[in-house]
Scaffold this motif. Structure first.
Motif, PDB file in Angstrom:
ATOM      1  N   THR A 294       5.983 -43.040  25.173  1.00 59.77           N
ATOM      2  CA  THR A 294       6.604 -43.658  24.019  1.00 59.77           C
ATOM      3  C   THR A 294       7.452 -44.452  24.602  1.00 59.77           C
ATOM      4  O   THR A 294       8.889 -44.243  25.065  1.00 59.77           O
ATOM      5  CB  THR A 294       7.799 -42.550  23.177  1.00 59.77           C
ATOM      6  N   PRO A 295       7.249 -45.766  25.145  1.00 61.00           N
ATOM      7  CA  PRO A 295       7.809 -46.741  25.928  1.00 61.00           C
ATOM      8  C   PRO A 295       9.413 -46.930  25.320  1.00 61.00           C
ATOM      9  O   PRO A 295       9.940 -47.494  26.234  1.00 61.00           O
ATOM     10  CB  PRO A 295       7.059 -47.677  26.067  1.00 61.00           C
ATOM     11  N   ALA A 296       9.521 -47.267  24.067  1.00 58.97           N
ATOM     12  CA  ALA A 296      10.657 -47.518  23.551  1.00 58.97           C
ATOM     13  C   ALA A 296      11.817 -46.653  23.428  1.00 58.97           C
ATOM     14  O   ALA A 296      12.860 -46.767  23.094  1.00 58.97           O
ATOM     15  CB  ALA A 296      10.277 -47.958  22.054  1.00 58.97           C
ATOM     16  N   PHE A 302       8.878 -45.882  29.649  1.00 57.28           N
ATOM     17  CA  PHE A 302       9.213 -47.181  29.529  1.00 57.28           C
ATOM     18  C   PHE A 302       8.614 -47.834  30.950  1.00 57.28           C
ATOM     19  O   PHE A 302       8.026 -48.774  30.729  1.00 57.28           O
ATOM     20  CB  PHE A 302      10.669 -47.405  29.507  1.00 57.28           C
ATOM     21  N   GLY A 305       4.878 -47.659  30.545  1.00 61.34           N
ATOM     22  CA  GLY A 305       4.411 -48.800  29.614  1.00 61.34           C
ATOM     23  C   GLY A 305       4.468 -50.129  30.292  1.00 61.34           C
ATOM     24  O   GLY A 305       3.676 -50.957  29.912  1.00 61.34           O
ATOM     25  N   ARG A 306       5.406 -50.423  31.065  1.00 60.11           N
ATOM     26  CA  ARG A 306       5.537 -51.796  31.890  1.00 60.11           C
ATOM     27  C   ARG A 306       4.352 -52.007  32.619  1.00 60.11           C
ATOM     28  O   ARG A 306       3.654 -52.968  32.649  1.00 60.11           O
ATOM     29  CB  ARG A 306       6.995 -52.112  32.464  1.00 60.11           C
ATOM     30  N   GLU A 312       5.785 -51.675  22.782  1.00 58.75           N
ATOM     31  CA  GLU A 312       7.093 -50.820  22.884  1.00 58.75           C
ATOM     32  C   GLU A 312       7.590 -50.659  21.306  1.00 58.75           C
ATOM     33  O   GLU A 312       8.033 -51.750  20.805  1.00 58.75           O
ATOM     34  CB  GLU A 312       8.281 -51.586  23.815  1.00 58.75           C
ATOM     35  N   ASP A 314       9.858 -49.521  18.651  1.00 54.35           N
ATOM     36  CA  ASP A 314      11.045 -48.843  18.542  1.00 54.35           C
ATOM     37  C   ASP A 314      11.037 -47.966  16.935  1.00 54.35           C
ATOM     38  O   ASP A 314      10.954 -48.756  16.210  1.00 54.35           O
ATOM     39  CB  ASP A 314      12.323 -49.584  18.701  1.00 54.35           C
ATOM     40  N   ILE A 375      15.327 -48.276  23.738  1.00 57.46           N
ATOM     41  CA  ILE A 375      14.938 -49.863  24.282  1.00 57.46           C
ATOM     42  C   ILE A 375      16.075 -50.618  23.520  1.00 57.46           C
ATOM     43  O   ILE A 375      16.031 -50.432  22.139  1.00 57.46           O
ATOM     44  CB  ILE A 375      13.492 -50.212  24.062  1.00 57.46           C
TER      45      ILE A 375
END
Length: 949
Positions: A294-296, A302, A305-306, A312, A314, A375
Motif C-alpha cells: 500500500t504505497p500511500a 512507499f 512502490g517507487r 499510489e 490514498d 502520502i
C-alpha cells in the motif's frame, strides 16, 4: 504582600542603625523571595554589556512553550542554569543568560482551538487571518504565565533581551535560513510518506511520533489469483489500508511463490487486479511470506512502490476517514472501516484467521492520537550533509558533550538520520516563503526581509512573477514551518543573525547549553546542524552554537518512578515553593543532581533543606542580636566591624596571632571554594551543594560560632574586635559562596551588612554582582585543620558517650583522656577549655596509660582514648537492668525481621525496594545489638568487681 522589612533596598544602609531590632525572629521565605525577584528585574541587574572586557559566559534558555507553565523538569533545568550563570557572573565574566519563548505551533493551535470550541467556533469557520488574530490575542493575555514563573524562580536572565520565535527579527532569521537552504538545494518539495496526525491535521517529524507497545492483531487475508482457483494469503495489522493496495509482494528467493511472480491477484472488496511483484525487502518469516503493498499508507511500501513504479492510492482524508478512493467505505472513520472491512471479508470467506500480535503503535506526542502513515506533498530538508558536519564537530571535540555516554548516542543518531519533513499543515507559525502558480511553478520570496502588517511579521518581498511561466497570479504556500526549524536557529537568531550585531560578535558561539536528554534530537542536534551551516565565521570553532552541551537528568518521585498525571505523582514546584521556599527547592534539586543519574525527589528532602535555610537565618540573627549587645557595651558601630574594606582584610590577629579557630575556618573556606569551583566547572552540582551545605551548617554554624562565642564577649577589647571582624569576614564570604544556590536568602542577609554606596560602586547593589569568594594564599593552613580535627574528634567522642549513657545535656561530668603521642596531648591541653565547654565536661583528667573499658565506655582512635566513668554517671545496678531489658527487646526485633527475611513467599512477592530496606534495617539492628552486648558485658564485670569489693 506585607512591606519588606528593609526599606533601603539597593541603597546604602544608614550608619549605626540597629539591625537586630528589625531582624525577624522567624525565617519567612514568602516575604523575602517575591520582593527580591521583583527587585532584580526592576533594577535590570543582569543586563549584559557586549562591550564589557574580559572573558564571556553566554547561554540561551531552552525556550519554553508559550502555552506552558513551570513543571519540575523546568525547575531542575533552570536551577542548574542559574547556578552556573550566577557563578560565572560573580567570577567577573561578561555574562548573558538570554531568555525567550517558543511559539509552539501545534500546542498553541490546539489550545486556542479548544477555547474556540467552547464558543462553538472553528478555525476554518473564522478563516486564517481572524484565527491568527485570535491566537495573538490569546498570547497577549495568557502567554506570559511562564515568564512570571521564571522570574519567581529567581532566574537571573537579561530580560531586556527576551525573545519570541515569531518576533520580526527572528522571523527574518527563519526566512534567511529557509531561502539559503532552498537555493543551496538542501530544501525541496516532494510527495512522500509522512507521519500524519488526524487530530492536529498536520505532518509530524519522526521525533514527534512516540511509539507505544500495544496489543493488536494480525489478520490473514485471501487474495484470489486472477484466472485460476489459487489464492495468495497475506498478513496485515491494518486491514483497512488494503483498499489502497496496488500490489502483493513476495521475496524473489521464496520457492513457494516463484510461479506467481508477474501474475495478478484480485484485490478483495475492490475487485481491482493488482500485480504480484518480487522484492528482496519482503521478510519470508513474517506471516505467510507474502505482503500487501500500500504505497500511500506505509513507509516501507512507499519505497517498494517507487522501486516498482506502482500507483499510489490514498484512501484516507486528513481527518482519518476513508475517502472516495475507498469505495463503499467512504466516510467511515478508519477504525470503524477496519471493523467493516474485516466483517465483509469474513462474510465472503476471504478472512483466513486472526492472531494476537504485539504492536509498536505511533502516537502524536502532543494529543496522543494514533498517527497514520500517509502520502502527502510536503517540504523536506536534506540532512546528510548537515549531519556529517555536526558529527565531525562533536568527534573532533569542538563541542563537548556531558555526560560522556550521551556523545555516542548523539553521533549514532546523526549517522542514521533521514531527511526532515519541515512543513506543517497549521496556521500558527512561520509561513513558508514560497509562492505557487496555477502552472505548477513554485517561486521563493526575493529576500528575507519582513514587514509588519497588523502587528505581525510577514515576508516583505514576495515574488513579482512566476519563475516558470512569468505569470503574476501567485499564492503563498499555506503551510508553516515545523516549530523546531525556528528553534534550531535559537542561538543565532536571538543574538541578531543574519545581521552583524554587537551581541552576535560578543556572545556567539554561546558557552554552554543545558538541556534535558529527552530533547537531544528534537532540539540540540538540530541547533548544531543548522547553526554550523549558517553561522558566520570561517572555522568550525566560530560556527558551533555552543562549546559544551550538558544533558541533565529527569526528576522522578521518591520511589524512582517517572512522574505522570496517570500515576498521580506529579509535583507542582510552585506549590512546594510557596510551602517551603524557592531556595529550599532549588538547593534540593542541586544537591541531588549527580551527572548521569535521575533524581528521586521527596517532600521530606525539600523540608530538610528548608531547615538548612532556617539554620542560616538563625545563625545570622544570633550574630546581629549579640552584635547589638556588643555595640551597647563598647560604642562601636557595625561599620567598624563589618564594612566591606574591614571584611576584606580578615583574618585579624589578636594577642600573639590569629587564633586557632580563625585559622581553621579560613582554611576550611579556602578548601570549600576550590572544591565548589572545580565541581561547577564539571557540572557536579551535587558535590558543590554538599560542600557548601557542610561548610555553612557544620563548619560555620555548629563549630566556628560555638567556638568563638567567648571571644566575641571577651573583656580584652582587641580580642573581641578581632573575633567580630573575622566572624563577619567569614559570614559574608560564606553568603557569596552559597549565593548561586540560594539567591534570595543570601541577598536578604547580605543587605543587612554594611556595603559601599551603590552610586559609587554598582556592584554594591546586589550580592549577585559581588565577586565569588577567592581565598588569599595564607588562608590555607593544614596544621590548623589537623589540630581542629583532633579537637573535634575528642569533643564528638565525649558527646557520643554522653548520648550512649543518656545523660542530661546540662549535667557536666568528668572524662579521662589518654594521648597516643606527646603532640596530641599538647594540643588537647592547650585547648582544654573549649573541650570542657563544647563537650559539657566538668573535668578532663589526663592519663599516661591506655584506658580500659571496665570502668566505663571508651572511645578509641589512633590518636587518643576517651572514657567517662560509670561511677561518675550512672548507678551500676539500675543501668544493668535497663540494658538487659533493651537487649531482650532488640533480640525479639531481630528474630522477627530474620524470620520475615527467611520467608520465601515474602521475598518473592514484596517489591525489591522493600526487601532491601528490611535487610538494611536488620543489619543496623544487629550492629546495635552487638554494641549493646559488649557494653553490657563490660558493665557486668564492673558490677561483679564492685560486689566483690
Amino acid at each position: 504582600m506585607p512591606d519588606h522589612p528593609l526599606e533601603n533596598t539597593f541603597n546604602e544602609a544608614p550608619k549605626g542603625t540597629s539591625q537586630a531590632a528589625e531582624f525577624p525572629k522567624v525565617y519567612e521565605p514568602g516575604l523575602i523571595e517575591p520582593h527580591w525577584a521583583e527587585a532584580w528585574v526592576e533594577q535590570q541587574l543582569f543586563r549584559a554589556d557586549p562591550k564589557a572586557p574580559g572573558d564571556v559566559f553566554s547561554i540561551v534558555i531552552p525556550p519554553p512553550n508559550v502555552t506552558g507553565y513551570i513543571h519540575i523538569g523546568h525547575m531542575l533545568e533552570h536551577t542548574q542554569i542559574d547556578v552556573l550563570t550566577r557563578w560565572h557572573r560573580m567570577r567577573g565574566e561578561s555574562t548573558l543568560w538570554l531568555p525567550g519563548m517558543d511559539h509552539a505551533g501545534i500546542s498553541t493551535q490546539v489550545v486556542v482551538e479548544r477555547e474556540l470550541a467552547k464558543q462553538s467556533l472553528t478555525r476554518k469557520a473564522l478563516g486564517r487571518e481572524e484565527f491568527e488574530r485570535r491566537v495573538w490575542e490569546w498570547k497577549a493575555h495568557s502567554g506570559g504565565t511562564i515568564k512570571k514563573q521564571m522570574i519567581r524562580l529567581g532566574d537571573s536572565c537579561d530580560w531586556s533581551r527576551e525573545r519570541f520565535t515569531l518576533d520580526p527579527p527572528l522571523y527574518h532569521a527563519v526566512l534567511e535560513a529557509f531561502l539559503r537552504l532552498y537555493h543551496e538545494g538542501l530544501i525541496y518539495r516532494g510527495r512522500y510518506i509522512v507521519n500524519w496526525c488526524p487530530r492536529c491535521q498536520t505532518a509530524l517529524s519522526d521525533l514527534e511520533t512516540v511509539h507505544e507497545d500495544r496489543k493488536g492483531h494480525l489478520w490473514y487475508l485471501r487474495y484470489p489469483v486472477a484466472g485460476s482457483n489459487e489464492s495468495l494469503v497475506v498478513a496485515t495489522t491494518r486491514p483497512e489500508t488494503m483498499l489502497g493496495d496496488t500490489a502483493v509482494a513476495v521475496n524473489p528467493e521464496d520457492e513457494r511463490y516463484q510461479h506467481l511472480i508477474g501474475k495478478k491477484v484480485v484485490l478483495p472488496l475492490m475487485n481491482r487486479e493488482i500485480p504480484v511483484i518480487a522484492d528482496v525487502a519482503v521478510d519470508r518469516e513474517f506471516g505467510t511470506g507474502a505482503v500487501k503493498v500500500t504505497p500511500a499508507h506505509d513507509p516501507n511500501d512507499f519505497e517498494m512502490g517507487r522501486r516498482h513504479k506502482l500507483p499510489e492510492v490514498d484512501v484516507m482524508t486528513e481527518e482519518g476517514c476513508m475517502n472516495a478512493n475507498a469505495g463503499a467505505y467512504a466516510g467511515l472513520d478508519r477504525f470503524e472501516a477496519r471493523k467493516r472491512v474485516v466483517a465483509d471479508l469474513e462474510s465472503q470467506g476471504l478472512l483466513v484467521k486472526v492472531e494476537d500480535h504485539a504492536l509498536s503503535v505511533g502516537v502524536c506526542d502532543r494529543c496522543k492520537t494514533v498517527v497514520e502513515p500517509r502520502i502527502s506533498m510536503q517540504w523536506f530538508c536534506k540532512m546528510r550533509p548537515l549531519a556529517d558536519a555536526a558529527a565531525a564537530a562533536v568527534e573532533q571535540k569542538y563541542i563537548q558533550i556531558a555526560p560522556e555516554n550521551q556523545r555516542k548516542l548523539f553521533t549514532d543518531w546523526l549517522a542514521n538520520i533521514r531527511d526532515w519533513c519541515i512543513s506543517r499543515q497549521l496556521w500558527w507559525g512561520h509561513r513558508i516563503p514560497m509562492w505557487h502558480c496555477p502552472c505548477g511553478g513554485i517561486t521563493p520570496a526575493r529576500d528575507s526581509q519582513v514587514a509588519i502588517v497588523g502587528g505581525r511579521a510577514l515576508p516583505a518581498s514576495p515574488p513579482e512573477k512566476c519563475a516558470k511561466c512569468g505569470g503574476g497570479k501567485l499564492e503563498q504556500d499555506h503551510d508553516v514551518l515545523d516549530t523546531w526549524f525556528s528553534s534550531g536557529l535559537w542561538p543565532l537568531s536571538t543574538l541578531g543573525w543574519p545581521d552583524d550585531t554587537p551581541d552576535l560578535r560578543a556572545f556567539y558561539p554561546t558557552t554552554l547549553l543545558i538541556s534535558g536528554y529527552d530533547i537531544l534530537f528534537f532540539w540540540d542536534a538540530r541547533m548544531v546542524m543548522m547553526c554550523l551551516h549558517l553561522a558566520p565565521g570561517k572555522t568550525t570553532a566560530e560556527r558551533i552554537p555552543f562549546r559544551t552541551l550538558y544533558l541533565h537528568s529527569l526528576v522522578r518521585d521518591a520511589q524512582g518512578q517517572k512522574m505522570s498525571k496517570m500515576r498521580g505523582n506529579v509535583v507542582d514546584p510552585l506549590e512546594w515553593m510557596e510551602k517551603y521556599g524557592t531556595d529550599a527547592l532549588r538547593f534540593t534539586l542541586a544537591i541531588k543532581a549527580a551527572p548521569g543519574s535521575d533524581i528521586a525527589l521527596s517532600e521530606e528532602a525539600v523540608l530538610s533543606y528548608r531547615a538548612f535555610a532556617n539554620k542560616i537565618w538563625n545563625a545570622a540573627r544570633f550574630v546581629f542580636v549579640n552584635l547589638e549587645k556588643f555595640q551597647s557595651a563598647t560604642g562601636m558601630t557595625i561599620e567598624e566591624l563589618a564594612a566591606p574594606e574591614v571584611r576584606a582584610a580578615a583574618p585579624y590577629a589578636a594577642g600573639d596571632g590569629v587564633s586557632l579557630p580563625d585559622r581553621w575556618i579560613f582554611s576550611r573556606l579556602a578548601e570549600a571554594i576550590a572544591t565548589v569551583d572545580d565541581a561547577l566547572e564539571n557540572f557536579r552540582f551535587h558535590e558543590a551543594a554538599h560542600v557548601v551545605y557542610h561548610f555553612f551548617w557544620g563548619d560555620f554554624c555548629d563549630w566556628y560560632i560555638e567556638w568563638v562565642k567567648p571571644a566575641m564577649a571577651d573583656a580584652d577589647r582587641n580580642t573581641a574586635v578581632a573575633a567580630w571582624r573575622n566572624l563577619f569576614g567569614i559570614f559574608e564570604a560564606a553568603l557569596r559562596l552559597l549565593h548561586p544556590f540560594m539567591p534570595f536568602l543570601t541577598e536578604e542577609l547580605w543587605h543587612r551588612l554594611p556595603q559601599h554606596a551603590p552610586a559609587k560602586d554598582k556592584s554594591a547593589r546586589s550580592i549577585a554582582l559581588q565577586p565569588f569568594p577567592r581565598p588569599a594564599p595564607q588562608w590555607s593552613d593544614p596544621d590548623a585543620e589537623q589540630e581542629v580535627k583532633l579537637l573535634q574528634g575528642v569533643i564528638e567522642a565525649a558527646r557520643n558517650i554522653r548520648a550512649e549513657l543518656k545523660l542530661d545535656p546540662k549535667r557536666r561530668v568528668a572524662a579521662d583522656f589518654s594521648a597516643a603521642t606527646p603532640e596530641v596531648r599538647e594540643v588537647v591541653e592547650e585547648n582544654r577549655a573549649v573541650i570542657l565547654r563544647l563537650a559539657a565536661l566538668s573535668d578532663l583528667r589526663f592519663s599516661d596509660t591506655k584506658l580500659e573499658p571496665t570502668a566505663g565506655p571508651v572511645r578509641s582512635t589512633a590518636q587518643f582514648d576517651l572514657r567517662i566513668a560509670y561511677g561518675d554517671t550512672v548507678e551500676v545496678g539500675a543501668e544493668l537492668a535497663r540494658l538487659r531489658k533493651e537487649k531482650e527487646r532488640l533480640a525479639r526485633d531481630l528474630e522477627s525481621k530474620q524470620n520475615r527475611l527467611a520467608d520465601k513467599t515474602f521475598r518473592s512477592r514484596a517489591p525489591a525496594e522493600i526487601v532491601r530496606q528490611l535487610e538494611a534495617t536488620f543489619a543496623e539492628r544487629r550492629l546495635e545489638f552487638d554494641k549493646l552486648s559488649e557494653r553490657l558485658a563490660q558493665l557486668e564485670k564492673l558490677g561483679g568487681a564492685s560486689a566483690t569489693t
